[in-house]
Design a protein around this motif. Sequence first.
Motif, PDB file in Angstrom:
ATOM      1  N   THR A  45     -11.379 -21.363 -16.465  1.00  0.00           N
ATOM      2  CA  THR A  45     -10.954 -22.070 -17.673  1.00  0.00           C
ATOM      3  C   THR A  45     -12.154 -22.634 -18.420  1.00  0.00           C
ATOM      4  OG1 THR A  45      -8.849 -22.629 -16.669  1.00  0.00           O
ATOM      5  CG2 THR A  45      -9.539 -23.968 -18.521  1.00  0.00           C
ATOM      6  N   GLN A  84      -2.280 -22.090 -20.997  1.00  0.00           N
ATOM      7  CA  GLN A  84      -1.458 -21.978 -19.793  1.00  0.00           C
ATOM      8  C   GLN A  84      -0.048 -22.520 -20.033  1.00  0.00           C
ATOM      9  OE1 GLN A  84      -3.868 -23.231 -16.581  1.00  0.00           O
ATOM     10  NE2 GLN A  84      -2.428 -22.625 -15.032  1.00  0.00           N
ATOM     11  N   ASP A 160      -5.372 -17.905 -21.044  1.00  0.00           N
ATOM     12  CA  ASP A 160      -5.607 -18.639 -19.801  1.00  0.00           C
ATOM     13  C   ASP A 160      -4.349 -18.612 -18.935  1.00  0.00           C
ATOM     14  OD1 ASP A 160      -6.547 -20.178 -17.795  1.00  0.00           O
ATOM     15  OD2 ASP A 160      -6.901 -21.977 -18.985  1.00  0.00           O
ATOM     16  N   GLU A 161      -4.357 -17.798 -17.925  1.00  0.00           N
ATOM     17  CA  GLU A 161      -3.221 -17.646 -17.013  1.00  0.00           C
ATOM     18  C   GLU A 161      -1.887 -17.698 -17.749  1.00  0.00           C
ATOM     19  OE1 GLU A 161      -3.520 -19.345 -13.260  1.00  0.00           O
ATOM     20  OE2 GLU A 161      -5.631 -19.863 -13.436  1.00  0.00           O
TER      21      GLU A 161
HETATM   22 MG   LIG Z   1      -7.819 -22.892 -15.119  1.00  0.00          MG
END
Ligand SMILES: [Mg+2]
Lengths: 356, 280
Positions: A45, A84, A160-161
């Motif tokens: 991240t 996320q 991000d994910e």
């Molecule tokens: Mg992360």
Amino acid sequence: MTHPIISIRHAVKTYGKFRALDAVALDIHEGEFLTLLGPSGSGKTTLLSAIAGFTALDDGSVHARGHDISGLPPEKRDFAMVFQGYALFPTMSVAQNVGYPLRVRKWSKDRIAQRVHECLALVQMEKFADRMPHQLSGGQQQRIALARALSFKPDVLLLDEPLSALDKKLRSDLQWELKSLHKKLGVTFVYVTHDQEEALSMSDRIVILKDGKIQQEGAPDDLYNLPKNQFVANFLGKSNVVNAHVIGTQGEHLLAEVEGRQFCATYDHANSPTGQVNFALRPERIRLGPPGQETFDGHIAQISYLGERCQVLVRHDALGEILVSHPTWDAALQPAPQMPVSFGWDAGACVALDAS
Amino acid sequence: MPHIPEKLRYWMLIIPALAVMIIFYIFPVLNIWGISITEPSVGIENYERMFASNAVKVSFVLTFRIAAITTVACLILGYVVAYTISNLAGRVRPLMLGLVLLPFWVSVLIRSFAWIVLLGRSGLVNDGLMATGIISQPLRLMHNELGVLIAMVHVMLPFAVLPMLTNMRGISGSYIQAARGLGASEWRAFREVYFPQTLPGVMSGGLLVFVLSLGFYVTPALLGGGRVMMISEYITYQIQEFLNWGLGAALSVVLLMATAVVLLIASRFVNLKTTFLERR
Ligand SMILES: [Mg+2]
Ligand SMILES: Nc1ncnc2c1ncn2[C@@H]1O[C@H](COP(=O)(O)OP(=O)(O)OP(=O)(O)O)[C@@H](O)[C@H]1O
């Protein structure tokens, strides 16, 4: 020569004494699907947000098409980020969310409406234009976040994910969709995940991070078949670590020996290892046979049945416990506990690892 | 033990509190309503007098004006404080929160007297300004609307800060980041993405301050010095000085009604339950 679309040079980010990014150097090429993969806390991240401009680096720089953009605020970078938690604006409808980047860019009303429709169609969410974000399921929110990020046709999409909050089934559906979106749009994707299967199935190239350092980068099959060190070998799938003595080379292979038995291994021709060396060996590349048939003799310590394959733990005096993935349909050898067996592998199945 | 239905058990728990409320609050309020239509003679004569009176009109207008200005000032100042505490302050956050809550441990009376010491003709502010030669004549900082407003804003500020703070703490920082990542400047992201999400807190804080200000007595009485007659003080004045119970009671009823109307209107915009009961 064309410049890479993003180039990170010697990026360092410290929090107190802790190095979240440690001299990271990485080139990202136009149109590729690049995945940053690593365990929790490895700095994925942090690296992504340094590219996006939310995190200021302590040292090093970020370049876009050859220009240093390290000093630019996020809104000037023209990258889109999918967070996320999606971060859909709760006070705006779906259509307003998707149109937000366009309103910021002062597009005309008509063009915004048209583009919003296009983007919602892209993620098959046209019917939801007038809903509020809290009236959507997790997977739907995720699609809207994607549509919003794509609406202004960014050069680079940073994710991000994006799928980590979804259940397994939905995840694999969306993986396919993301992949086909990438193909269709030709946008550069920088994708963060800690799920190795996701990384292997989606990426053109994977960068493996650990403790803020790049461990290895390369195409999925290269990383899987030719891990450089023990961390990579075990992070991407399972590996046995075989310790053996190098006695020379044979053709393109390295010749190694354990208790007088020899095998051929793959190695990086740039550095020729000598002495005691660790080798990575995938469980599915090991063959089991009746005693005496293969190179090494041992006996079975444990078996766990997984359907199509079973995992067999074979004990060998010098090599220790070796994990073998054995097809259950093999009628010639049905493993049973305490059974004496022999095992071996083809030349090159073992990969020499860097010492560390 | 005999079986008591669950509902009844909860009722039994609140009976003591309910009894206190009925005896010491509801009953007197009803009594006041009674007085307002029976003293000095039965009828609505008090209300007629009240609506005819210019002094009453002036007092009501003043009360609503002061309450409104106090509310706006508290919201602006309080927003900055709440924003700073929830977004910027790191390790000093508990300290800042403590400072917001500190006034609650000091009585309103004492805080109001403290303002008198500060704002008086030869108070700290005037003395300081005169000593440095910025002014030659002491400024009139109290016994007027200005003095009442200064002290009211101070007293009411925490009531504005707390609801806004609880609201802001529930807003993730990723919204602003997302907006900026999509191309919005810092200011634009604040205005279009963050601020709208804080409106429920602003509404709650504003309502709380406005309603409390409408019926406020101590601070206006002390800093107004009899010259800024807000409605609560006007009522006291009628009853204590003129023993005019009927008119005083009628005024109380109207103030109560006015407050109820404000709440009613506000309930269309604000979730009253979360404003006064639950602190999210
Ligand atoms: Mg992360
Ligand atoms: N603001 C911060 N202050 C101090 N340390 C931080 C801060 N942000 C991140 N870190 C630390 O930096 C390291 C890398 O964090 P980062 O968020 O990049 O990890 P990650 O690889 O994204 O992990 P995950 O998979 O859990 O999201 C972590 O050890 C984290 O504790």
